[in-house]
Design an enzyme around this catalytic site. Sequence first.
Site, short mmCIF file in Angstrom:
data_model
loop_
_atom_site.label_atom_id
_atom_site.label_comp_id
_atom_site.label_asym_id
_atom_site.label_seq_id
_atom_site.Cartn_x
_atom_site.Cartn_y
_atom_site.Cartn_z
CE1 TYR A 125 -0.89 5.39 -5.99
CE2 TYR A 125 0.10 3.29 -5.39
CZ TYR A 125 0.07 4.42 -6.19
OH TYR A 125 1.02 4.59 -7.18
CB SER A 155 -0.91 0.00 1.24
OG SER A 155 -1.78 -1.10 1.21
CG HIS A 156 1.25 5.76 -1.62
ND1 HIS A 156 1.53 6.81 -0.77
CD2 HIS A 156 1.93 6.00 -2.76
CE1 HIS A 156 2.35 7.65 -1.38
NE2 HIS A 156 2.61 7.19 -2.59
CB ALA A 157 3.48 5.73 3.36
CB THR A 158 1.20 9.85 2.05
OG1 THR A 158 1.80 9.76 0.75
CG2 THR A 158 2.29 9.82 3.11
#
Length: 394
Positions: free
Chosen positions: A232, A225-228
């Site tokens: 996503y 996943s995306h951190a921010t």
Amino acid sequence: MLPLEGITVVSLEQAVAAPFATRQLADLGARVIKVERPGPGDFARGYDQTVKGMSSHFVWANRSKESIALDLKHEEAKKVLEELLSKADVFIHNLAPGAVDRLGFSAAELKEKYPQLIICSISGYGTFGPYTNKKAYDLLIQCEAGLVSVTGTEDTPSKAGISIADIAAGMYTYTGVLTALIARSKTGKGAVIEVSMLEALAEWMGFPLYYSAYGEQEPKRTGASHATIYPYGPFKAGDEKFVFMGIQNEREWVRFCEEVLKKPEVAVDSRFDNNSKRVVNKEALKEIIEDVFQQSASLQIIDLLEEAKIANARLNTLKELVDHPQLQARNRWSEVDSPVGPLKALIPPVTSDEISSVMKPIPEVGQHTEAILKEFGFDPEKMQASTSTDAAEK
């Protein structure tokens, strides 16, 4: 005419960083003379034996080169290297720090003798500083550059699955040499270039680096996943396969809720009506998304995402990448010869209507020694002691 036709590169290289850089120069038509230790040669030749007995790393990074075997402990071999450099345009090396200097081929000495020569050194940490002599392998540079701290799951830091520090250094070496060649065409002067793996990978850490330097906290490890940004990353479908998707803006978010989830009310839910809120409340949102996705197979969900113009991907295996329909449709596979016969090879990713990439054979250790020695005025028989396996093993 190929862009680098007429350019000669001499490379004292091993492993990945320098060979990857010089292979790309060879792709553009440069003559690359790879200097190897007699016998085993570049130690990357022995990393594995999966490509019909050859190393996968070596096959990838060493096509279109000539190999000369020289034991540089011998003065006669040093004379050969000296003669090669006198006729070369570029000298690249990635031996241990100080090794090339001790052999008598320091940048300062070479620059004085051959002002037109472009000299490039690749190292783990650079030519000065407290880490100069510290051993540097790809994993260790990934750690020092902070990559491992942002890769993996919350519980398990992980390295990248490829030699990304080596590749970064190889790419900056490649572009640095091209830049120096352009500059030399204007000034007539060579250049001394230095590339450190740490600095190359630190540059690629741009987003998390600046996020951490100016933010109150560092990005967390979030697996795939995306951190921010959210949603996503991976979401499980009804066939137990993962669908990867990414929402980039609020228009896509609304469209996703309306056309894929069929839940327009989720788009205006106060917990999810902007990206920052979605990141904070991602566990609740993940449950909503996967409840819907569990009702369909992964390919059906991908079709819905495509129709809604939401970015998505399958989780391919490497074997599936080999047979990827897009690579097949664009004819991205070619073939190169090698000591073990013809091998598949990806065509370099920069394509042009005017230029075809060079796809010449992968050499055996010292395959071109005799021919190169004769070309540069040396008697192969007299050079036997400094080019043989026996001499190298003493």
